[in-house]
Design an enzyme around this catalytic site. Structure first.
Site, short mmCIF file in Angstrom:
data_model
loop_
_atom_site.label_atom_id
_atom_site.label_comp_id
_atom_site.label_asym_id
_atom_site.label_seq_id
_atom_site.Cartn_x
_atom_site.Cartn_y
_atom_site.Cartn_z
CG ASP A 127 -2.05 1.01 1.10
OD1 ASP A 127 -2.35 1.45 -0.04
OD2 ASP A 127 -2.65 1.36 2.13
CE1 TYR A 129 -0.39 8.49 4.18
CE2 TYR A 129 1.64 9.75 4.02
CZ TYR A 129 0.43 9.49 4.65
OH TYR A 129 0.07 10.24 5.74
CG HIS A 134 -4.27 10.52 2.60
ND1 HIS A 134 -5.33 10.47 3.49
CD2 HIS A 134 -3.42 9.52 2.99
CE1 HIS A 134 -5.13 9.48 4.36
NE2 HIS A 134 -3.98 8.89 4.08
NE ARG A 143 4.70 15.05 10.68
CZ ARG A 143 4.13 13.94 10.18
NH1 ARG A 143 3.99 12.88 10.93
NH2 ARG A 143 3.71 13.91 8.93
CD GLU A 199 -6.30 4.67 4.71
OE1 GLU A 199 -5.66 3.88 3.98
OE2 GLU A 199 -5.77 5.38 5.59
CD GLU A 201 -5.55 2.86 -0.01
OE1 GLU A 201 -4.74 2.22 -0.71
OE2 GLU A 201 -5.39 3.07 1.21
CG ASP A 233 -5.72 0.40 3.88
OD1 ASP A 233 -5.77 -0.63 4.57
OD2 ASP A 233 -4.84 1.28 4.01
NE ARG A 237 -7.89 6.41 9.63
CZ ARG A 237 -7.19 6.25 8.52
NH1 ARG A 237 -5.94 5.81 8.57
NH2 ARG A 237 -7.73 6.50 7.35
CD GLN A 240 -3.01 4.51 10.65
OE1 GLN A 240 -4.24 4.53 10.54
NE2 GLN A 240 -2.20 4.96 9.69
CE1 TYR A 244 3.28 7.56 12.55
CE2 TYR A 244 1.97 7.51 14.57
CZ TYR A 244 2.74 8.21 13.65
OH TYR A 244 2.99 9.54 13.82
CE LYS A 253 -3.46 2.03 7.38
NZ LYS A 253 -4.28 2.91 6.55
CB THR A 257 -7.60 -4.99 2.19
OG1 THR A 257 -6.63 -4.65 3.18
CG2 THR A 257 -7.52 -4.01 1.04
CD GLU A 374 -7.48 12.98 4.00
OE1 GLU A 374 -7.43 13.95 3.24
OE2 GLU A 374 -7.37 11.80 3.59
MN MN Z 1 -4.09 2.92 2.87
#
Ligand code: MN
Length: 427
Positions: A127, A129, A134, A143, A199, A201, A233, A237, A240, A244, A253, A257, A374
């Site tokens: 997968d 990015y 995104h 951040r 997600e 995708e 996906d 969260r 994650q 992560y 994840k 899927t 998001e």
């Molecule tokens: Mn993904």
């Protein structure tokens, strides 16, 4: 193929349909407990094994005829364009020319009678990015001062995913349990995820592979792509954000899927190619191993993507699904060819049937955000649904459906079908 060419199957000529003669995506279906390769046409599935049996594929390469009689697309994927093209031409003739109707009609299965399976045996799943929107939106949540890490514009970011838990559209999705820790909590807890997300995708199925140790040059990278599917996906969260660092996504994840069952070939997508992402002034140009003039000119693909959601309450009230995301595949910072070339650039061997996903496809506006993280800004700004509900993340009973299609003036619209999954609570 002439734009005007039509099928003798009426439903294939519906201008709003996903599967006209100009599409002919491949999949694997089961009927009467046997799996076979199929081609979608209108509201029917053409049984490829049955075609081979009665000699309708005669004259094609023996390897093509053999691959057409298996129960996964891997064999056909391995053969490459030299075999894909003649097969597509043959199918176009069989389904386009009414003289073939008496032979072909009995080999068609109504879609509701075809139980769709994952289209290939997927050995490895990666997968990426690839959406800078995104990456920036998510980065900002974690951040605020430094949303996009300095490597983003140079190197396509990705991680190795889990192939065993990839399921076809319609399979139920069990809410995963996992370890998570809120900032206010002293220690982590283990339990059902409280921040389940989708997600939006797109998946790329690899055709012919490369030998271990032999990179794929960017200018031939598309020869290694068989076709595209839709992909969700599913992401926990809360799990994650706790797990992560420092090695990236893992159990947040790998629990599931979902992919759409029809693989739309690059050949079918030819009329819908677009330039690669236009990098704004000041962004670096890709390094030479990721640069190819024709990929820059038409390495993007114009596919409109939509996500719709229904809750249990909405379905009970007869309320139609609500659209939560709308994006376009051409908005990715990296092209499919760049993802393939980068993946193999260290000599890593890709194999027929491997699946590469783009990463969440988000666009520049909020309604083009491809996941709830998001859209709701990590739950801070809940999404209002009809029937008075709100969503920060997915609740049990929620059903998420991704659709995708390509259309433009002077071409016949083609679609991807659907990629659907419903969340089931833990017992
Ligand atoms: Mn993904």
């Amino acid at each position: 193929m002439a734009l005007s060419m039509r099928s003798w199957i009426d439903s294939a000529n519906d201008p709003a349909g996903d599967f006209p003669l100009q599409n002919l995506p491949y999949g694997v279906f089961r009927r009467d407990r046997r799996a076979a390769l199929g081609v979608a046409i209108g509201d029917r599935v053409l049984d490829l094994r049955a075609c081979a049996r009665i000699g309708l594929l005669e004259g094609l390469a023996p390897a093509t005829v053999e691959a057409s009689q298996t129960d996964s697309l891997n064999g056909l994927m391995a053969l490459g364009r030299a075999c894909w093209r003649p097969l597509r031409e043959r199918l176009t003739g069989l389904l386009g020319d009414p003289e073939h109707r008496p032979m072909v009609d009995p080999l068609l299965v109504a879609m509701p009678d075809a139980d769709m399976l994952p289209p290939a045996l997927i050995g490895d799943y990666t997968d990426f990015y690839a959406s800078i929107y995104h990456a920036t939106n998510v980065g900002r949540l974690f951040r605020p001062d430094n949303p996009l890490l300095p490597n983003y514009k140079w190197v396509p970011i990705g991680y190795h995913g889990r192939a065993s838990s990839i399921v076809a559209s319609g399979a139920p999705i069990r809410r995963p349990s996992g370890q998570s820790k809120d900032a206010a909590e002293a220690a982590p807890r283990f339990g059902p995820s409280r921040a389940l997300d989708y997600e939006l995708e797109v998946g790329l199925f690899i055709g012919p592979g490369n030998r271990l140790g032999e990179p794929i040059p960017i200018h031939t990278a598309e020869e290694h792509i068989f076709g595209l599917c839709l992909l969700n996906d599913w992401s926990a969260r809360d799990v994650q954000s706790w797990e992560y660092q420092p090695l990236g996504p893992f159990l947040a994840k790998s629990f599931a899927t979902t992919i759409s069952p029809w693989v739309v070939t690059l050949e079918a997508l030819r009329p819908f190619r677009s330039p690669a992402f236009v990098r704004p002034e000041g962004d670096p140009q890709p390094l030479p191993y990721l640069t190819d003039p024709s990929d820059q000119q038409r390495g993007g693909i114009d596919v409109t993507l939509e996500v719709r959601l229904t809750s249990r309450r909405m379905r009970a009230a007869g309320t139609p699904p609500v659209r939560v995301s709308r994006g376009n595949l051409r908005d990715l910072y990296w092209t499919p060819a760049q993802l393939v070339a980068h993946h193999a650039s260290n000599g890593c061997n890709l194999r027929p049937g491997d699946l590469l996903a783009t990463g969440t496809v988000s666009g520049p506006t909020r309604d083009a955000a491809g996941c709830l993280l998001e859209i709701t800004r990590r739950g801070a700004d809940p999404l209002a649904l009809p029937e008075g509900e709100v969503r920060r993340f997915l609740e049990d009973g929620d059903e998420v459906t991704i659709r995708g299609w390509s259309e433009r003036e002077g071409a016949v619209r083609i679609g991807f079908g659907e990629c659907r999954g419903r969340i089931e609570g833990l017992e």
